[in-house]
Design an enzyme around this catalytic site. Structure first.
Site, short mmCIF file in Angstrom:
data_model
loop_
_atom_site.label_atom_id
_atom_site.label_comp_id
_atom_site.label_asym_id
_atom_site.label_seq_id
_atom_site.Cartn_x
_atom_site.Cartn_y
_atom_site.Cartn_z
N ARG A 25 0.74 -1.12 -0.16
CA ARG A 25 0.02 -0.15 -0.02
C ARG A 25 0.90 1.02 0.00
O ARG A 25 0.53 2.31 -0.68
CB ARG A 25 -0.86 -0.04 1.10
N PHE A 46 -10.94 -6.75 -6.59
CA PHE A 46 -10.88 -7.51 -5.34
C PHE A 46 -10.40 -6.18 -4.36
O PHE A 46 -9.33 -6.55 -3.59
CB PHE A 46 -9.75 -8.42 -5.32
N ASP A 94 -15.56 -5.56 -6.02
CA ASP A 94 -15.61 -6.53 -4.86
C ASP A 94 -16.82 -7.26 -4.99
O ASP A 94 -18.06 -6.66 -5.21
CB ASP A 94 -15.07 -6.30 -3.17
N SER A 95 -16.84 -8.46 -4.29
CA SER A 95 -18.16 -9.40 -4.46
C SER A 95 -18.76 -9.14 -3.04
O SER A 95 -19.95 -9.68 -2.85
CB SER A 95 -17.90 -10.78 -4.81
N ASN A 102 -18.64 -9.91 -9.76
CA ASN A 102 -17.54 -10.69 -9.78
C ASN A 102 -16.31 -10.22 -10.77
O ASN A 102 -16.70 -9.93 -11.92
CB ASN A 102 -18.27 -12.01 -10.55
N ASP A 126 -5.55 -8.12 -6.62
CA ASP A 126 -5.29 -8.69 -5.48
C ASP A 126 -6.28 -9.69 -5.03
O ASP A 126 -7.16 -9.66 -4.14
CB ASP A 126 -4.94 -7.87 -4.24
N CYS A 142 -1.47 -14.91 -3.35
CA CYS A 142 -1.45 -15.15 -1.93
C CYS A 142 -1.28 -16.59 -1.88
O CYS A 142 -1.56 -17.09 -0.68
CB CYS A 142 -1.99 -14.32 -1.02
N1 SAH Z 1 -6.59 -5.89 -1.69
C1 SAH Z 1 -7.32 -6.11 -0.35
C2 SAH Z 1 -7.68 -7.33 0.08
C3 SAH Z 1 -8.41 -8.47 -0.92
S1 SAH Z 1 -8.65 -10.22 -0.57
C4 SAH Z 1 -6.80 -5.45 0.74
O1 SAH Z 1 -5.60 -4.94 0.87
O2 SAH Z 1 -7.27 -5.11 1.80
C5 SAH Z 1 -9.81 -10.51 -1.55
C6 SAH Z 1 -11.07 -10.03 -1.97
O3 SAH Z 1 -11.72 -10.39 -2.82
C7 SAH Z 1 -11.91 -10.23 -0.60
O4 SAH Z 1 -12.45 -8.55 -0.31
C8 SAH Z 1 -13.16 -11.08 -1.13
O5 SAH Z 1 -14.48 -10.38 -1.05
C9 SAH Z 1 -13.00 -10.63 -2.66
N2 SAH Z 1 -13.52 -11.62 -3.91
C10 SAH Z 1 -13.40 -13.01 -3.91
N3 SAH Z 1 -13.76 -13.57 -5.01
C11 SAH Z 1 -14.21 -12.44 -5.91
C12 SAH Z 1 -14.54 -12.26 -7.12
N4 SAH Z 1 -14.81 -13.53 -8.03
N5 SAH Z 1 -15.03 -11.28 -7.52
C13 SAH Z 1 -14.88 -10.27 -6.68
N6 SAH Z 1 -14.64 -10.11 -5.63
C14 SAH Z 1 -14.15 -11.24 -5.12
#
Ligand code: SAH
Length: 412
Positions: A211, A227, A249-250, A278, A299, A339
């Site tokens: 970040r 995400f 985000d989902s 999605n 991410d 990750c």
């Molecule tokens: N970058 C963020 C962490 C991401 S964690 C940070 O630093 O705070 C991954 C995220 O992806 C989660 O919030 C989860 O809700 C979301 N997620 C999982 N599968 C998804 C999808 N297919 N489409 C959209 N979001 C998704």
């Protein structure tokens, strides 16, 4: 009689090299009927004493080593020493006060398998993830009470790892007050965290340095945060030079907190678009609408839970990175993460290279990212390295591979 795990011939090698896991297939004999979580002596076939470990009878990882020192007993004092050492190491690392949230204990990496402790300002969040750490819960909670005091302790032993150990989830307030939302500082940026309902223990503490980097390198223009969870990368980029951001985000709950994080940081509403959807589909929608961005962060959650899931996960990583590169303006930056511990940094780089090739983009890696020092990687336990990221810069000049025209030579 001492309770013992006797290893099969040759299986002592990894233990001698101080790897903390003993897989069920390595055990020749279990002596003395140990209970789940009980401490056992790990013995070589030769009868040599190797280590003391916590027994997990139903798990694939049958035992996790507490100590390789024959003189070190696993008892209340043991946990006091290990916990204090881990917490002290974080104090040394993050002492300037610009960060009030960080991981204080990272399980095997701090020689405390199955125990995670995260600090969020005045609140600690603890996870007991294995039979061994569960067995010593009361002693560990005693030690927590003796560390420099906080206002509240919350338990989030609801991670999927517990199921593999045959343990039911557990969560709730263990001590003091734990507000519904608390505020942390990360590199002097305030973020709101919901430790009760958020993912993991509430915040992706492992992305702290990434970040900070994104804030520093964000180019002027548009950012896409795929995400986005509670919007931390969005906030970082907009506090840098990004002018506006689209974040996907989902999780509706995560997005609600993300909006509040943006407001908390004084970012005007007009600069942010939050999309509940999605990512795999939304990226295609953006491409079909010919949208483009100067900075893209990808991410995703852990797409490969274990090595056997890697091939399918590799295709998913390639898919989003290919779309990401297509949405990137020439000269723009893609910051892309994995990750999944089972997917090596090398393979991740190859996947992104394949994506660039298929997207027809010329690109360079200008940075390698990973987990910060409060999520250490024990040298004897490389599995504790799970987070990797690449900063990729798309070439300014098109530099696209030119279509090859084959001259019709004909015959004669
Ligand atoms: N970058 C963020 C962490 C991401 S964690 C940070 O630093 O705070 C991954 C995220 O992806 C989660 O919030 C989860 O809700 C979301 N997620 C999982 N599968 C998804 C999808 N297919 N489409 C959209 N979001 C998704």
């Amino acid at each position: 009689m001492a309770k013992q795990l006797v290893l099969r011939v040759g299986r002592e090698r990894s233990v001698v090299r101080r790897h903390p896991w003993i897989f069920s297939g390595s055990v020749a004999e279990v002596r003395g009927s140990p209970q789940a979580g009980e401490t056992v002596d790990v013995m070589a076939t030769s009868g040599e004493w190797l280590a003391r470990a916590a027994y997990s009878p139903t798990a694939h990882i049958t035992a996790r080593i507490w100590t390789w020192d024959p003189d070190e007993l696993v008892e209340a004092d043991f946990f006091a020493r290990r916990l204090r050492a881990a917490v002290q190491a974080r104090d040394d690392l993050l002492r300037d006060g610009s960060c009030t949230a960080y991981r204080e204990v990272y399980a095997e990496s701090d020689l405390l398998p199955g125990l995670v402790l995260d600090r969020y300002g005045d609140v600690r969040v603890v996870q007991f993830l294995t039979q061994g750490s569960e067995r010593w819960r009361a002693e560990i909670l005693d030690v927590l009470g003796s560390l420099h005091p906080v206002n509240g302790i919350y338990e989030r032993s609801d991670a999927e790892a517990r199921t593999l150990e045959g343990l039911a989830p557990r969560e709730g307030v263990l001590a003091g007050d734990v507000p519904e939302r608390l505020e942390i500082l990360e590199n002097d940026i305030p973020f709101l965290v919901d430790v009760r309902h958020g993912q993991k223990t509430g915040f992706y503490l492992d992305q702290r340095e990434s970040r900070a980097l994104i804030r520093r390198i964000a180019p002027p223009g548009r950012m896409l945060n795929a995400f986005c969870y509670t919007g931390s990368f969005t906030v970082a980029a907009l506090l840098g030079r990004s002018e506006e951001a689209v974040s996907i985000d989902s999780s509706a709950g995560a997005l609600a907190l993300a909006k509040d994080n943006a407001a908390r940081n004084g970012l005007a509403d007009e600069r942010t678009v939050w999309v509940e959807g999605n990512v795999f589909e939304e990226l295609r929608g953006l491409r079909d609408r010919n949208e483009s961005f100067d900075l893209i962060v990808l991410d995703p959650p852990r797409l490969a839970a274990s090595a056997s899931h890697v091939p399918r996960a590799a295709r998913a990583y390639k898919d989003i990175n290919l779309l990401g590169l297509k949405l990137l303006k020439p000269g723009g930056l893609l910051v892309t993460f994995s990750c999944s511990g089972g997917l090596s940094p090398d393979l991740f780089q190859k996947i992104v290279a394949g994506a660039a090739l298929d997207a027809g983009t010329e690109a360079q890696i200008i940075g390698w990212l990973g987990q910060p020092g409060d999520h250490p990687v024990r040298l004897a336990f490389p599995e504790s390295r799970y987070l990797k990221g690449l900063v990729v810069r798309r070439a300014e000049a098109p530099g696209n591979p030119k279509p090859v025209f084959r001259r019709k030579t004909g015959l004669g």
